[in-house]
Design a protein around this motif. Sequence first.
Motif, mmCIF file in Angstrom:
data_model
loop_
_atom_site.group_PDB
_atom_site.id
_atom_site.type_symbol
_atom_site.label_atom_id
_atom_site.label_comp_id
_atom_site.label_asym_id
_atom_site.label_seq_id
_atom_site.Cartn_x
_atom_site.Cartn_y
_atom_site.Cartn_z
ATOM 1 N N LEU A 35 20.905 18.429 -19.733
ATOM 2 C CA LEU A 35 19.655 18.889 -18.853
ATOM 3 C C LEU A 35 19.289 17.640 -18.122
ATOM 4 O O LEU A 35 19.146 17.776 -16.986
ATOM 5 N N GLY A 36 19.224 16.603 -18.769
ATOM 6 C CA GLY A 36 18.931 15.145 -17.930
ATOM 7 C C GLY A 36 20.020 14.914 -16.969
ATOM 8 O O GLY A 36 19.380 14.292 -15.912
ATOM 9 N N VAL A 37 21.319 15.047 -16.988
ATOM 10 C CA VAL A 37 22.241 14.913 -16.126
ATOM 11 C C VAL A 37 22.001 15.718 -15.219
ATOM 12 O O VAL A 37 22.275 15.542 -13.958
ATOM 13 N N VAL A 38 21.838 17.033 -15.502
ATOM 14 C CA VAL A 38 21.754 18.036 -14.555
ATOM 15 C C VAL A 38 20.505 18.067 -13.543
ATOM 16 O O VAL A 38 20.498 18.055 -12.409
ATOM 17 N N MET B 236 9.439 14.492 -2.608
ATOM 18 C CA MET B 236 9.369 13.139 -3.125
ATOM 19 C C MET B 236 8.588 13.192 -4.409
ATOM 20 O O MET B 236 8.932 12.556 -5.325
ATOM 21 N N VAL B 237 7.778 14.165 -4.705
ATOM 22 C CA VAL B 237 6.939 14.493 -5.905
ATOM 23 C C VAL B 237 8.049 14.983 -7.047
ATOM 24 O O VAL B 237 7.998 14.432 -8.048
ATOM 25 N N ILE B 238 8.910 15.907 -6.590
ATOM 26 C CA ILE B 238 9.912 16.433 -7.452
ATOM 27 C C ILE B 238 10.928 15.502 -7.924
ATOM 28 O O ILE B 238 11.172 15.088 -9.064
ATOM 29 N N VAL B 239 11.280 14.430 -7.163
ATOM 30 C CA VAL B 239 12.258 13.315 -7.343
ATOM 31 C C VAL B 239 11.530 12.503 -8.280
ATOM 32 O O VAL B 239 12.038 12.172 -9.317
ATOM 33 N N ALA B 240 10.307 12.204 -8.097
ATOM 34 C CA ALA B 240 9.746 11.183 -8.838
ATOM 35 C C ALA B 240 9.429 11.840 -10.472
ATOM 36 O O ALA B 240 9.646 11.327 -11.448
ATOM 37 N N ALA B 241 9.245 13.076 -10.316
ATOM 38 C CA ALA B 241 9.050 13.945 -11.683
ATOM 39 C C ALA B 241 10.207 14.063 -12.320
ATOM 40 O O ALA B 241 10.366 13.949 -13.689
ATOM 41 N N VAL B 242 11.240 14.329 -11.665
ATOM 42 C CA VAL B 242 12.762 14.465 -12.330
ATOM 43 C C VAL B 242 13.189 13.101 -12.878
ATOM 44 O O VAL B 242 13.641 13.218 -14.039
ATOM 45 N N VAL B 243 13.113 11.823 -12.332
ATOM 46 C CA VAL B 243 13.284 10.705 -13.043
ATOM 47 C C VAL B 243 12.655 10.458 -14.174
ATOM 48 O O VAL B 243 13.192 10.017 -15.204
ATOM 49 N N VAL B 244 11.341 10.668 -14.089
ATOM 50 C CA VAL B 244 10.458 10.527 -15.422
ATOM 51 C C VAL B 244 11.160 11.522 -16.496
ATOM 52 O O VAL B 244 11.361 10.999 -17.646
ATOM 53 N N MET B 245 10.870 12.759 -16.328
ATOM 54 C CA MET B 245 11.717 13.744 -17.310
ATOM 55 C C MET B 245 12.828 13.531 -17.808
ATOM 56 O O MET B 245 13.107 13.694 -18.891
ATOM 57 N N ALA B 246 13.871 13.172 -16.919
ATOM 58 C CA ALA B 246 15.266 12.912 -17.173
ATOM 59 C C ALA B 246 15.297 11.759 -18.113
ATOM 60 O O ALA B 246 15.959 11.840 -19.045
ATOM 61 N N GLY B 247 14.847 10.531 -17.737
ATOM 62 C CA GLY B 247 14.553 9.535 -18.745
ATOM 63 C C GLY B 247 14.148 9.813 -20.084
ATOM 64 O O GLY B 247 14.546 9.344 -21.120
ATOM 65 N N LYS B 248 12.921 10.627 -20.008
ATOM 66 C CA LYS B 248 12.475 11.123 -21.348
ATOM 67 C C LYS B 248 13.251 11.735 -22.333
ATOM 68 O O LYS B 248 13.472 11.702 -23.357
#
Length: 255
Positions: free
Chosen positions: A106-109, A237-249
Amino acid sequence: MDSLIVKYIFVYIAGTVAGFLNTLGGGGSLITLPLLIFMGLPSATANGTNRIALVAQNISATANFRRKGFFYPKMAILLAVPAVIGSIIGSNIAVSLEDDIFNKVLGVVMIMVMTLIITRPEKKLLNMEEIEELTGKRQIYAMIAFLVVGLYGGFIQAGVGFIIIVSLTLITGMSLVKINSLKVFIVAIYTISALSVFVINGNVNWGLGILLALGNSTGAFIGSNFAVQKGDRVIRMVIVAAVVVMAGKLWGLWL
């Protein structure tokens, strides 16, 4: 305020945002699926629970598009059939994966879909000739493409809207409004079949799923009535920021 009530309010708001984004393009599950995992649900259960909201959201959006005159049942059903077959295969794969493996996939996707959100390749394909019926080789290509769409959608779903938009643009040349009306109908049909697999395997939290569905349906109604113009850049921009945080987690890069 009770922490449980705050949790439910947060799920409803997240569902509304996801339904709005999914109807206009895609990416809503990038918010709701990790959220359910972070709330403590096993990955397969989070995946199955998210499907309840997706069914409700896409039925709501389909009904609203139909009221506005955008409804193409013949083409939608033609593409939904292979998508249903693919979704059954994909969802069976999803329920059999261990949580750690699923979370990393999921993180990669999420990062891959984030790239689609930033580049918006479908906008570069809008000058193609529009067709109203699929015939010959184009029909075969379309059915193969939507078998793959269903396989991916049944497995993980997140970001499938962008894949469908690019596929339908290449296949039909239709406007984004027409494509979105087809997209929500097809997703509604194959998600029902995927949801049944998760239900059979006991991977659904009905309470959170129904609450998320209420939010998604609200967002879908709003999204099918309004097109994002000035706010498009901010939302991405908001989606990108959220994706980076959640994918990292999901990958365990930070607590």
